[in-house]
Design an enzyme around this catalytic site. Structure first.
Site, mmCIF file in Angstrom:
data_model
loop_
_atom_site.group_PDB
_atom_site.id
_atom_site.type_symbol
_atom_site.label_atom_id
_atom_site.label_comp_id
_atom_site.label_asym_id
_atom_site.label_seq_id
_atom_site.Cartn_x
_atom_site.Cartn_y
_atom_site.Cartn_z
ATOM 1 N N HIS A 102 -13.592 23.698 10.351
ATOM 2 C CA HIS A 102 -14.400 24.113 9.197
ATOM 3 C C HIS A 102 -14.937 25.545 9.377
ATOM 4 O O HIS A 102 -16.151 25.779 9.342
ATOM 5 C CB HIS A 102 -15.547 23.125 8.949
ATOM 6 C CG HIS A 102 -16.003 23.128 7.517
ATOM 7 N ND1 HIS A 102 -16.538 22.033 6.882
ATOM 8 C CD2 HIS A 102 -16.003 24.118 6.573
ATOM 9 C CE1 HIS A 102 -16.861 22.342 5.633
ATOM 10 N NE2 HIS A 102 -16.529 23.604 5.426
ATOM 11 N N ARG A 135 -12.900 20.314 0.880
ATOM 12 C CA ARG A 135 -13.790 19.395 1.588
ATOM 13 C C ARG A 135 -12.936 18.228 2.070
ATOM 14 O O ARG A 135 -12.026 17.777 1.364
ATOM 15 C CB ARG A 135 -14.894 18.858 0.667
ATOM 16 C CG ARG A 135 -16.019 19.852 0.378
ATOM 17 C CD ARG A 135 -16.932 20.072 1.598
ATOM 18 N NE ARG A 135 -18.046 20.961 1.321
ATOM 19 C CZ ARG A 135 -18.038 22.279 1.502
ATOM 20 N NH1 ARG A 135 -16.971 22.887 1.975
ATOM 21 N NH2 ARG A 135 -19.109 23.000 1.228
ATOM 22 N N GLU A 161 -15.848 14.578 9.305
ATOM 23 C CA GLU A 161 -16.204 15.623 10.263
ATOM 24 C C GLU A 161 -17.646 15.482 10.748
ATOM 25 O O GLU A 161 -18.500 15.028 9.990
ATOM 26 C CB GLU A 161 -15.918 17.028 9.697
ATOM 27 C CG GLU A 161 -16.654 17.438 8.471
ATOM 28 C CD GLU A 161 -16.205 18.842 7.992
ATOM 29 O OE1 GLU A 161 -15.033 19.046 7.660
ATOM 30 O OE2 GLU A 161 -17.087 19.720 7.978
#
Ligand code: NAD
Length: 342
Positions: free
Chosen positions: A307, A260, A289
């Site tokens: 991602h 993450r 993000e």
């Protein structure tokens, strides 16, 4: 008839499973290419027995309150669940589930795709070739770094970290070091892996460092006293890799992050990459993000993917099935297999 709110469109298989049960399925189609808004989440939650959420959507106490008294389960379409307020779910007696296991191999493959891409300068070479700069083969053109026989440090030896270790040890002949709060002696025997008792000692020994921890924020005073299984934040992973730790890495080393974004201090990383504190980084996740720290986009010693580490057709479909199955089990009165909070 139970009502299911799906915060963003997901692969059809999961939707079909829910509709086949006769449930009313409301999909937030407006959020096809963006996160759902707070209003959409609250509107969708109203009267829903279940929310099927994705990781971009913050399932806060406010969203859960909109779903009460009907809401019984939030089924996340992800293995991580840092987008869900677990404390609020526990307090409101709402189950939370995730989708572990089905994406392990895919994320491990993507981790290697990133590692090879940065070490062999694949993205940079692609840009070079497309720009018409390939005028002749050269003995020193775009020299990269081998993975073979190098040392990889794995931070977080869970499902994905272990799979990365398997590829590293058995596929690339790499030496594997790892840090995890829970050492695994069986794994060490099988892979000749070496446990290092803390991250600060691990970092200076590695040519590649790959992160596979959950995102856990440090405990807030208001959370002190909440059940340990929910907030074991002594092991906070927020900014686990910061300026100080980047300086502990070798100047020739690469950092890979598919966990993450907030696990890495992105500004400190951009600075370290710019000033040669480390050699390169390959990132699938970002601290803010979908925003990406602008300096990162300008550097050649970085590979960026948006991602997508679990984004294969098969895996996303299996994630949808697992999330749908968790909802079905919960609504039929059984314990969902991937319960994170009850
Ligand atoms: P897992 O629970 O099997 O493994 C996590 C491991 O991290 C555990 O072994 C745990 O003990 C360890 N850990 C916890 N705190 C730690 C700390 N402070 N330092 C070191 N290790 C620590 O989970 P998994 O299925 O392997 O997934 C790992 C993470 O990967 C998920 O939480 C998710 O955030 C991320 N992920 C990202 C993508 C993506 O698309 N990029 C896809 C899937 C998973």
């Amino acid at each position: 008839m139970p009502k299911i709110f799906v915060t963003r469109p997901i692969p059809e298989m999961g939707i079909k499973m829910l509709r086949d049960k006769g449930y009313e399925v409301l999909i937030n189609e407006a959020a096809k290419e963006r996160a759902a808004t707070l209003d959409e989440l609250k509107d969708g939650a109203r009267g829903a027995d279940a929310i099927l959420s994705v990781l971009t959507d913050k399932i806060t106490a406010e969203v859960m309150d909109a779903g009460l008294p009907m809401l019984k389960i939030v089924a996340n379409f992800a293995v991580g669940y840092d987008n869900i307020d677990l404390g609020a779910a526990k307090q409101k007696n709402i189950m939370v589930t995730n989708t572990p296991g089905v994406l392990t191999e895919t994320v491990a493959e993507h981790t290697f795709a990133l590692m090879i891409a940065i070490a062999h300068r694949i993205a940079e070479a692609d840009r070079f070739a497309r720009a018409g700069k390939f005028t002749a083969w050269g003995p020193e053109l775009l020299l990269g770094t081998d993975l073979c026989h190098k040392t990889i440090g794995i931070i977080g030896l869970g499902r994905i970290g272990s799979r990365v270790a398997l590829h590293a040890a058995k596929g690339f002949g790499m030496k594997v070091l790892y840090y995890d709060p829970n050492p695994n002696p069986d794994f060490e025997k099988e892979f000749g892996a070496v446990y290092v008792a803390n991250i600060d000692e691990l970092l200076p020994q590695c040519d590649f460092v790959s992160i596979h921890v959950p995102l856990l924020y440090p405990v807030k005073s208001s959370e002190a006293g909440t059940p340990k299984e929910l907030f074991d934040r002594v092991n906070s992973t927020y900014h686990l890799i910061n300026e100080e730790r980047l300086k502990k890495m070798k100047p020739s080393a690469y950092l890979i992050n598919t966990s993450r974004g907030p696990v890495v201090d992105e500004k400190a990383l951009a600075q370290a990459l710019k000033s040669g504190v480390i050699k390169g980084a390959a990132l699938d996740v970002f601290e803010f993000e979908p925003e990406i720290t602008p300096e990162l986009k300008e550097l050649d010693n970085v590979v960026l993917t948006p991602h997508i580490a679990s984004a294969t057709i098969g895996t996303r479909s299996r994630m949808a099935e697992l999330a749908a199955n968790n909802i079905i089990e919960a609504l039929e009165g059984r314990t969902p297999p991937n319960l994170v909070v009850k």
